[in-house]
Design a protein around this motif. Sequence first.
Motif, PDB file in Angstrom:
ATOM      1  N   PHE A 233       0.838  -1.198   0.000  1.00 16.39           N
ATOM      2  CA  PHE A 233       0.000   0.000   0.000  1.00 16.39           C
ATOM      3  C   PHE A 233       0.877   1.253   0.000  1.00 16.39           C
ATOM      4  CE2 PHE A 233      -3.375   2.714   2.251  1.00 16.39           C
ATOM      5  CZ  PHE A 233      -3.988   3.023   1.049  1.00 16.39           C
ATOM      6  N   HIS A 236       1.581   1.882  -3.425  1.00 14.82           N
ATOM      7  CA  HIS A 236       0.388   2.427  -4.088  1.00 14.82           C
ATOM      8  C   HIS A 236       0.212   3.903  -3.772  1.00 14.82           C
ATOM      9  CE1 HIS A 236      -1.438  -0.997  -6.019  1.00 14.82           C
ATOM     10  NE2 HIS A 236      -1.245  -1.748  -4.954  1.00 14.82           N
ATOM     11  N   LYS A 237       0.656   4.314  -2.594  1.00 16.54           N
ATOM     12  CA  LYS A 237       0.528   5.720  -2.208  1.00 16.54           C
ATOM     13  C   LYS A 237       1.506   6.595  -2.968  1.00 16.54           C
ATOM     14  CE  LYS A 237       0.890   5.355   2.374  1.00 16.54           C
ATOM     15  NZ  LYS A 237       0.832   5.795   3.797  1.00 16.54           N
ATOM     16  N   GLY A 238       2.433   5.974  -3.690  1.00 14.99           N
ATOM     17  CA  GLY A 238       3.394   6.755  -4.461  1.00 14.99           C
ATOM     18  C   GLY A 238       4.548   7.265  -3.627  1.00 14.99           C
ATOM     19  N   LEU A 239       4.856   6.589  -2.520  1.00 22.86           N
ATOM     20  CA  LEU A 239       6.014   6.993  -1.721  1.00 22.86           C
ATOM     21  C   LEU A 239       7.292   6.654  -2.473  1.00 22.86           C
ATOM     22  CD1 LEU A 239       5.092   5.900   1.913  1.00 22.86           C
ATOM     23  CD2 LEU A 239       4.513   7.968   0.680  1.00 22.86           C
ATOM     24  N   THR A 240       8.372   7.354  -2.133  1.00 23.56           N
ATOM     25  CA  THR A 240       9.653   7.038  -2.758  1.00 23.56           C
ATOM     26  C   THR A 240      10.202   5.752  -2.132  1.00 23.56           C
ATOM     27  OG1 THR A 240      10.735   8.414  -1.125  1.00 23.56           O
ATOM     28  CG2 THR A 240      10.234   9.426  -3.231  1.00 23.56           C
TER      29      THR A 240
ATOM     30  N   LEU B  74      -4.245  -4.064 -10.285  1.00 27.50           N
ATOM     31  CA  LEU B  74      -2.802  -3.879 -10.112  1.00 27.50           C
ATOM     32  C   LEU B  74      -2.142  -3.504 -11.434  1.00 27.50           C
ATOM     33  CD1 LEU B  74      -1.988  -6.796  -7.640  1.00 27.50           C
ATOM     34  CD2 LEU B  74      -2.298  -4.373  -7.145  1.00 27.50           C
ATOM     35  N   MET B  77      -2.450   0.088 -11.999  1.00 32.07           N
ATOM     36  CA  MET B  77      -1.522   0.851 -11.155  1.00 32.07           C
ATOM     37  C   MET B  77      -0.074   0.594 -11.557  1.00 32.07           C
ATOM     38  SD  MET B  77      -3.429   2.404  -8.927  1.00 32.07           S
ATOM     39  CE  MET B  77      -2.254   2.999  -7.732  1.00 32.07           C
ATOM     40  N   MET B  79       1.469  -2.143 -10.912  1.00 31.73           N
ATOM     41  CA  MET B  79       2.030  -2.730  -9.683  1.00 31.73           C
ATOM     42  C   MET B  79       2.052  -4.251  -9.773  1.00 31.73           C
ATOM     43  SD  MET B  79       2.889  -0.736  -6.951  1.00 31.73           S
ATOM     44  CE  MET B  79       2.279  -1.592  -5.501  1.00 31.73           C
ATOM     45  N   ARG B 107       5.380   6.729 -10.208  1.00 34.12           N
ATOM     46  CA  ARG B 107       5.263   6.937  -8.766  1.00 34.12           C
ATOM     47  C   ARG B 107       4.392   8.159  -8.476  1.00 34.12           C
ATOM     48  NH1 ARG B 107       6.864  10.166  -4.966  1.00 34.12           N
ATOM     49  NH2 ARG B 107       8.358  11.428  -6.095  1.00 34.12           N
ATOM     50  N   ARG B 110       0.628   7.584  -9.164  1.00 34.79           N
ATOM     51  CA  ARG B 110      -0.098   6.799  -8.167  1.00 34.79           C
ATOM     52  C   ARG B 110      -0.628   7.733  -7.089  1.00 34.79           C
ATOM     53  NH1 ARG B 110       4.609   2.817  -8.293  1.00 34.79           N
ATOM     54  NH2 ARG B 110       4.013   1.566 -10.094  1.00 34.79           N
ATOM     55  N   LEU B 111      -1.848   7.521  -6.694  1.00 32.17           N
ATOM     56  CA  LEU B 111      -2.536   8.315  -5.688  1.00 32.17           C
ATOM     57  C   LEU B 111      -2.974   9.674  -6.209  1.00 32.17           C
ATOM     58  CD1 LEU B 111      -3.420   7.773  -2.746  1.00 32.17           C
ATOM     59  CD2 LEU B 111      -1.564   9.238  -2.000  1.00 32.17           C
ATOM     60  N   TYR B 116      -5.529   3.400  -5.513  1.00 31.09           N
ATOM     61  CA  TYR B 116      -5.947   2.019  -5.285  1.00 31.09           C
ATOM     62  C   TYR B 116      -6.186   1.802  -3.802  1.00 31.09           C
ATOM     63  CZ  TYR B 116      -5.524  -3.114  -5.093  1.00 31.09           C
ATOM     64  OH  TYR B 116      -5.723  -4.456  -4.877  1.00 31.09           O
ATOM     65  N   ALA B 138       2.122  10.343   2.567  1.00 34.46           N
ATOM     66  CA  ALA B 138       1.580  10.180   1.214  1.00 34.46           C
ATOM     67  C   ALA B 138       1.482  11.535   0.515  1.00 34.46           C
ATOM     68  CB  ALA B 138       0.211   9.515   1.285  1.00 34.46           C
ATOM     69  N   LYS B 140       3.043  14.339   1.330  1.00 35.97           N
ATOM     70  CA  LYS B 140       4.363  14.967   1.214  1.00 35.97           C
ATOM     71  C   LYS B 140       5.134  14.454   0.009  1.00 35.97           C
ATOM     72  CE  LYS B 140       5.603  15.486   5.561  1.00 35.97           C
ATOM     73  NZ  LYS B 140       6.282  15.017   6.784  1.00 35.97           N
ATOM     74  N   SER B 141       4.972  13.161  -0.276  1.00 41.17           N
ATOM     75  CA  SER B 141       5.762  12.614  -1.378  1.00 41.17           C
ATOM     76  C   SER B 141       5.232  13.074  -2.737  1.00 41.17           C
ATOM     77  CB  SER B 141       5.800  11.092  -1.300  1.00 41.17           C
ATOM     78  OG  SER B 141       4.498  10.581  -1.432  1.00 41.17           O
ATOM     79  N   HIS B 142       4.035  13.688  -2.754  1.00 42.27           N
ATOM     80  CA  HIS B 142       3.518  14.217  -4.020  1.00 42.27           C
ATOM     81  C   HIS B 142       3.579  15.737  -4.068  1.00 42.27           C
ATOM     82  CE1 HIS B 142       2.049  10.402  -5.631  1.00 42.27           C
ATOM     83  NE2 HIS B 142       1.707  10.096  -4.397  1.00 42.27           N
TER      84      HIS B 142
END
Lengths: 332, 343
Positions: A233, A236-240, B74, B77, B79, B107, B110-111, B116, B138, B140-142
Amino acid sequence: MTLKLAIRRLLFLVLVIWAASTIVFFIPRLSNRNALRERFGELARTGGFSPQDLEKIIASMQQQFGLDQPLLHQYWTYLGNIVRMDFGYSLYRYPSTVSELIAQSLPWTIGLLLVTTILSFIIGNLLGAVAAWPRAPRWLRLTATPFILLTGVPPVIMAILLIFFIGFRLKWLPLGGAYSVGIVPTWSWSFALDMLKHQILPALALIFGSVGGWVLSMRGMGITIQGEDYVNFAEHKGLTGGRIFRDYYLRNALLPQITGLALALGTVIGSAIIVEGLFGLPGIGNMLNLAIRANDFPTIYGIVLFITIAVALLMTLVEFIYPLLDPRIKNS
Amino acid sequence: MNYSNLSVAPTARAAMPPLAAKVEPVLRVSGLEVTYYTDAGRAKALDNVTFTLNPGEKLGMVGESGSGKSTMALAMMRMIKAPGRIEGGSVVVGDTDLMSLDAEGMRKARLSKIAYIPQGAMNSLNPVMRIGAQMMDAVKSHLPRESRAAIEARCKRALQSVDLDPGVFRMHPHELSGGMKQRVCIAIGILLDPQVIIADEPTSALDVVTQRQVMETIDNVKNAINAAVILIGHDMGLMAQFVDKVAVMYAGRLVEFSTVREMFTDPRHPYARALIDSLPNLDNKGVFQGIPGLAPSLLRLPSGCAFHPRCASIMDSCRSVRPEPRVLAGGRSVTCHLYDGEG
Ligand SMILES: Nc1ncnc2c1ncn2[C@@H]1O[C@H](COP(=O)(O)OP(=O)(O)OP(=O)(O)O)[C@@H](O)[C@H]1O
Ligand code: SF4
Ligand SMILES: [Mg+2]
């Protein structure tokens, strides 16, 4: 952790220490050897006093140490001494007290064990974690393999191999001893450097001996965690990748390893005794070794109990720290 | 066959745009193929799957266990993990072709473009991190430049929109019930207002009351951000009340794709018919009938149409010739030889 649980833990700790001290008390007494007789017999042989004097000296020493009392009586006195953390005089190194002997040798052992245990824990767990991480570069994942192979080598063999190749053949590092012969210990940089050089091979022997174990257990743990839903997950959240590795994968995989660290503390002492003996380091392991050979039971009692209490305390400490790392434990 | 007395009739939706209206689809999936290279052989888990969704539309994706629903999600995504591989097809969200993005681009997508919400939300939250931290990282990474306060406000808004107390922000996963964890996962899914939301069996582990609440939650947040939603699940009855369109998967293929009304009143594919017939209704007094026969193994698919050993309408060509997806009048799509002459 609730107060009730804390009290239960502490009571358990006391029980462990009592059990250990009782076992430690009776085992050397099973042997018929008499450390005083051996010690003074040696003195008598090298000249000095007559056999009659020897018997008198031994008798008065026996009295002084309370060894003429019934065994059970000695046991009670002994338990009382433990509560006061007073182990009396060493039989073999008389007139040094056991506490003095421990205080002298302890810094060597703590220095060596602390550094090597922490280093192997960090190195081993990082290598193991990377080895099980599918997105790590291949070469990095393979770095763990040689360390895993080393786990099969017993610490004695490891120490001897290091002494032979690096100390004896290559002459890169000293063969043994705590510092160079002829140097007087001082608070100087040159002495510190000399001392450090003497610690490298024993440290390497200990690290090589234990890193592989961490690598193996961490790799196993990592393979499990890496397939967990929360790691997926996170992706899926797009974390690095780095953040997933650190916060979602490593943190969870490390939890059981910390329990493992508490357990390892006990076995680490065993390898320290071997390694200190082989390298002639004046640490607590070596001291114990000598005390056992001389059947110097006050010293044996002192050191074994000291180690037991130290390990038990550290394990209890880990147990108290664990809930801070794993929020699920707090309420259960 | 009489479909008029189904106990689970689709609810009327006045707001639904007529199919003919010119709305640009927000999701275009075409020719998607996934193969798992297992020790036992190659399993084609997704075979030429094509469909589109408009903004605000809800698609229910049904099919037996192993029919490829999660694989579908998946793959969208990107994935799919080894031993699986995406072997072809495209997924376009808005005007972004996901298959053409590099790893870093994907990356970021996603989200923020496509979210998903995983099957098994029970274990999808990191047990050692607070809910708040798992939402903030979550965002922060975007949006690395957004301030901490703004991120926190965004997360709390998301919690509110799934009817969770903002206090959940400071809690750990083990302090939440199953339904609350499911809502947290939904809240995470909508943090960045994605254009497409996929929820994989969002209700299968929940009790009936919580199921409804979670479905309504999804409905509300969908309306708020006008995203296309794909709901994966087994429960046709629950689907009927919440989705606009239904996709039926069988052995890695999309065998029927139509509006929920068409699906429940006039299913075309024999497998879809069997599914609808097996629903409890007034005639059979609520007894679930199931579908005769076993789901085929992907490793040894029947020749021709994979459904032919179980099909009630089987014809000669079905055993040897593979049917291809065919678009019928009204825009519904069916993969079956019965409709070779139509469309
Ligand atoms: N990692 C994998 N390795 C090999 N085969 C896989 C893997 N993952 C899925 N499959 C195969 O792909 C097919 C589709 O699986 P998928 O999980 O997409 O099914 P599903 O429709 O989501 O089922 P469920 O309703 O049980 O969730 C199954 O036949 C499965 O055996
Ligand atoms: S193609 Fe033939 S076997 Fe397959 S579903 Fe249609 S009628 Fe049945
Ligand atoms: Mg699934």
